[in-house]
Design a protein around this motif. Structure first.
Motif: not given
Length: 161
Positions: A44-51
């Motif tokens: 979730a943290s990595v996806l938040e960074t990407l999006t």
């Protein structure tokens, strides 16, 4: 140890997982993804960074693959035509409006394939962690427990378990 075949996509590899992004995403976004992996916040943290880096427009988000290891599970998110193979399961983001997300039970190696052809004669190269340009990367099962330290003369690396 992981290995990769050189290519034109960024691969950010850390003990907590891997992120693959197209070259057009730029080195700063690849580094931010690597930092998010290193922080250990999970998928979730990595996806938040990407999006978050691309704003609210779905069309602006490039293809990507994110793999994180959490206990005996491998968490995968894929957008675009990339494919991720783990524990006998293949996950792709082709034909999906956002991204395909899946949890796979297992702790084995994970293969991320960009679909781009490798240069003729390209051979797999070893990788412990960092950011490299790839066409394909195989993230080792033991990535989270492997450490590399300088040897007694500070020039020769040795593996410590």
């Amino acid at each position: 140890m992981s290995d990769y075949i050189p290519g034109s996509w960024f691969a950010a590899i850390a003990p907590q997982g891997a992120v693959v992004l197209p070259a057009a995403a730029g080195p700063e976004r690849a580094r931010n993804a690597w930092v998010a992996l290193q922080a250990g916040g999970g998928l979730a943290s990595v996806l938040e960074t990407l999006t978050g880096a691309f704003g609210t427009s779905l069309a602006a988000i490039p293809p990507f693959a994110v793999v994180t290891r959490e206990g005996d599970e491998i968490r995968i998110a894929v957008r675009g035509a990339l494919s991720v193979g783990a524990a006998g399961v293949t996950v792709t983001g082709a034909g999906v409006t956002t991204w395909n997300e899946q949890v796979v039970a297992g702790t084995g190696a994970v293969t991320i394939d960009t679909g781009d052809a490798a240069a003729p004669g390209a051979a797999p190269l070893p990788l412990v962690g960092g950011i490299v340009m790839v066409s394909r990367v195989v993230v080792a099962a033991d990535l989270g427990v492997q450490a590399v330290a300088a040897g007694p003369d500070d020039t020769a690396p040795t593996n410590e378990a």
